[in-house]
Write a protein that holds these residues in place. Structure first.
Motif, PDB file in Angstrom:
ATOM      1  N   SER A 205      -1.456 -13.113   0.967  1.00 48.88           N
ATOM      2  CA  SER A 205      -0.243 -12.677   0.244  1.00 48.88           C
ATOM      3  C   SER A 205       0.238 -11.189   0.792  1.00 48.88           C
ATOM      4  O   SER A 205      -0.791 -10.252   1.326  1.00 48.88           O
ATOM      5  N   LYS A 206       1.335 -10.736   0.611  1.00 50.55           N
ATOM      6  CA  LYS A 206       1.697  -9.517   1.032  1.00 50.55           C
ATOM      7  C   LYS A 206       1.172  -8.538   0.003  1.00 50.55           C
ATOM      8  O   LYS A 206       0.828  -7.563   0.270  1.00 50.55           O
ATOM      9  N   GLY A 207       0.877  -8.839  -1.286  1.00 50.86           N
ATOM     10  CA  GLY A 207       0.515  -8.009  -2.246  1.00 50.86           C
ATOM     11  C   GLY A 207      -0.941  -7.601  -1.881  1.00 50.86           C
ATOM     12  O   GLY A 207      -1.415  -6.635  -1.885  1.00 50.86           O
ATOM     13  N   TRP A 208      -1.827  -8.509  -1.291  1.00 53.30           N
ATOM     14  CA  TRP A 208      -3.232  -8.393  -0.615  1.00 53.30           C
ATOM     15  C   TRP A 208      -3.093  -7.424   0.457  1.00 53.30           C
ATOM     16  O   TRP A 208      -3.950  -6.574   0.529  1.00 53.30           O
ATOM     17  N   VAL A 209      -2.204  -7.846   1.306  1.00 56.04           N
ATOM     18  CA  VAL A 209      -2.075  -6.893   2.609  1.00 56.04           C
ATOM     19  C   VAL A 209      -1.771  -5.267   1.973  1.00 56.04           C
ATOM     20  O   VAL A 209      -2.203  -4.108   2.679  1.00 56.04           O
ATOM     21  N   ILE A 210      -0.772  -5.239   0.967  1.00 55.52           N
ATOM     22  CA  ILE A 210      -0.338  -3.678   0.567  1.00 55.52           C
ATOM     23  C   ILE A 210      -1.701  -3.157   0.127  1.00 55.52           C
ATOM     24  O   ILE A 210      -1.816  -2.115   0.244  1.00 55.52           O
ATOM     25  N   ASN A 211      -2.425  -3.850  -0.841  1.00 53.81           N
ATOM     26  CA  ASN A 211      -3.505  -3.494  -1.562  1.00 53.81           C
ATOM     27  C   ASN A 211      -4.618  -2.721  -0.565  1.00 53.81           C
ATOM     28  O   ASN A 211      -5.133  -1.834  -0.815  1.00 53.81           O
ATOM     29  N   GLN A 212      -4.787  -3.751   0.573  1.00 52.38           N
ATOM     30  CA  GLN A 212      -5.724  -3.200   1.625  1.00 52.38           C
ATOM     31  C   GLN A 212      -5.196  -2.128   2.088  1.00 52.38           C
ATOM     32  O   GLN A 212      -6.089  -0.967   2.278  1.00 52.38           O
ATOM     33  N   ALA A 213      -4.012  -2.012   2.373  1.00 56.47           N
ATOM     34  CA  ALA A 213      -3.413  -0.717   3.213  1.00 56.47           C
ATOM     35  C   ALA A 213      -3.544   0.523   2.275  1.00 56.47           C
ATOM     36  O   ALA A 213      -3.778   1.742   2.854  1.00 56.47           O
ATOM     37  N   LEU A 214      -3.280   0.257   1.132  1.00 59.39           N
ATOM     38  CA  LEU A 214      -3.242   1.617   0.308  1.00 59.39           C
ATOM     39  C   LEU A 214      -4.724   1.911   0.029  1.00 59.39           C
ATOM     40  O   LEU A 214      -4.993   3.141  -0.143  1.00 59.39           O
ATOM     41  N   SER A 215      -5.629   1.050  -0.122  1.00 55.07           N
ATOM     42  CA  SER A 215      -6.875   1.407  -0.436  1.00 55.07           C
ATOM     43  C   SER A 215      -7.625   2.283   0.727  1.00 55.07           C
ATOM     44  O   SER A 215      -8.329   3.202   0.448  1.00 55.07           O
ATOM     45  N   GLU A 216      -6.976   1.810   1.874  1.00 53.37           N
ATOM     46  CA  GLU A 216      -7.543   2.368   3.113  1.00 53.37           C
ATOM     47  C   GLU A 216      -6.883   3.803   3.150  1.00 53.37           C
ATOM     48  O   GLU A 216      -7.457   5.003   3.560  1.00 53.37           O
ATOM     49  N   TYR A 217      -5.777   3.912   2.937  1.00 54.78           N
ATOM     50  CA  TYR A 217      -4.986   5.112   2.911  1.00 54.78           C
ATOM     51  C   TYR A 217      -5.486   6.308   1.976  1.00 54.78           C
ATOM     52  O   TYR A 217      -5.683   7.462   2.174  1.00 54.78           O
ATOM     53  N   ILE A 218      -5.775   5.757   0.735  1.00 58.55           N
ATOM     54  CA  ILE A 218      -6.254   6.560  -0.362  1.00 58.55           C
ATOM     55  C   ILE A 218      -7.804   6.836   0.073  1.00 58.55           C
ATOM     56  O   ILE A 218      -8.036   8.214  -0.194  1.00 58.55           O
ATOM     57  N   ALA A 219      -8.661   6.242   0.604  1.00 51.67           N
ATOM     58  CA  ALA A 219      -9.777   6.669   1.079  1.00 51.67           C
ATOM     59  C   ALA A 219      -9.697   7.577   2.092  1.00 51.67           C
ATOM     60  O   ALA A 219     -10.624   8.719   2.066  1.00 51.67           O
ATOM     61  N   LYS A 220      -8.676   7.829   2.995  1.00 59.09           N
ATOM     62  CA  LYS A 220      -8.499   8.586   4.008  1.00 59.09           C
ATOM     63  C   LYS A 220      -7.997   9.629   3.649  1.00 59.09           C
ATOM     64  O   LYS A 220      -8.563  10.884   4.063  1.00 59.09           O
ATOM     65  N   GLN A 221      -6.975   9.794   2.528  1.00 62.06           N
ATOM     66  CA  GLN A 221      -6.922  11.016   2.005  1.00 62.06           C
ATOM     67  C   GLN A 221      -7.723  11.826   1.061  1.00 62.06           C
ATOM     68  O   GLN A 221      -7.768  12.949   1.375  1.00 62.06           O
ATOM     69  N   GLN A 222      -8.586  11.045   0.758  1.00 59.59           N
ATOM     70  CA  GLN A 222      -9.829  11.582  -0.152  1.00 59.59           C
ATOM     71  C   GLN A 222     -10.675  12.200   0.665  1.00 59.59           C
ATOM     72  O   GLN A 222     -11.361  13.384   0.532  1.00 59.59           O
ATOM     73  N   LEU A 223     -10.964  11.764   1.974  1.00 60.89           N
ATOM     74  CA  LEU A 223     -12.018  12.232   3.051  1.00 60.89           C
ATOM     75  C   LEU A 223     -11.082  13.539   3.559  1.00 60.89           C
ATOM     76  O   LEU A 223     -12.018  14.381   3.936  1.00 60.89           O
ATOM     77  N   GLU A 224     -10.010  13.291   3.733  1.00 59.55           N
ATOM     78  CA  GLU A 224      -9.373  14.588   4.284  1.00 59.55           C
ATOM     79  C   GLU A 224      -9.297  15.639   3.289  1.00 59.55           C
ATOM     80  O   GLU A 224      -9.656  17.054   3.693  1.00 59.55           O
ATOM     81  N   GLN A 225      -9.116  15.566   2.261  1.00 61.20           N
ATOM     82  CA  GLN A 225      -9.248  16.519   1.122  1.00 61.20           C
ATOM     83  C   GLN A 225     -10.473  16.945   0.934  1.00 61.20           C
ATOM     84  O   GLN A 225     -10.918  18.208   0.922  1.00 61.20           O
ATOM     85  N   GLU A 226     -11.557  16.106   1.003  1.00 54.03           N
ATOM     86  CA  GLU A 226     -12.983  16.549   1.164  1.00 54.03           C
ATOM     87  C   GLU A 226     -13.393  17.453   2.392  1.00 54.03           C
ATOM     88  O   GLU A 226     -14.028  18.680   2.152  1.00 54.03           O
ATOM     89  N   ARG A 227     -12.966  17.179   3.590  1.00 53.64           N
ATOM     90  CA  ARG A 227     -13.220  17.969   4.630  1.00 53.64           C
ATOM     91  C   ARG A 227     -12.352  19.372   4.593  1.00 53.64           C
ATOM     92  O   ARG A 227     -12.824  20.383   4.955  1.00 53.64           O
TER      93      ARG A 227
END
Length: 90
Positions: free
Chosen positions: A26-48
């Motif tokens: 579903s589009k909802g599943w794709v959006i959830n996956q994309a946002l989860s990856e984006y959030i993880a990336k943002q958290q990593l960048e914040q920690e760096r």
């Protein structure tokens, strides 16, 4: 699970439809996956960024290691007498 409404640009919606169709998801599943990856990336960048600021503060306080010690340590990697990482004197 909560519901959030977003407005997508037409081009983004087309790509989303294509990805969801290709993955048989579903589009909802794709959006959830994309946002989860984006959030993880943002958290990593914040920690760096936090680590960078801490390192800059340490350097300002003179907590540094001489380059020759670092080179000696790096050159020992893989050798029988591999050295421990050098530490600052402060």
């Amino acid at each position: 699970m909560s519901v959030t409404t977003v407005r997508l640009q037409a081009e983004v919606e087309q790509h989303l439809d294509a990805i969801a169709s290709r993955l048989h998801r579903s589009k909802g599943w794709v959006i959830n996956q994309a946002l989860s990856e984006y959030i993880a990336k943002q958290q990593l960048e914040q920690e760096r960024w936090k680590q960078t600021l801490e390192a800059m503060e340490s350097a300002t306080q003179g907590k540094v290691v001489d380059a020759s010690e670092v080179h000696g340590w790096l050159n020992s990697w893989g050798a029988e007498n591999e050295q421990d990482a050098p530490r600052s004197g402060k």
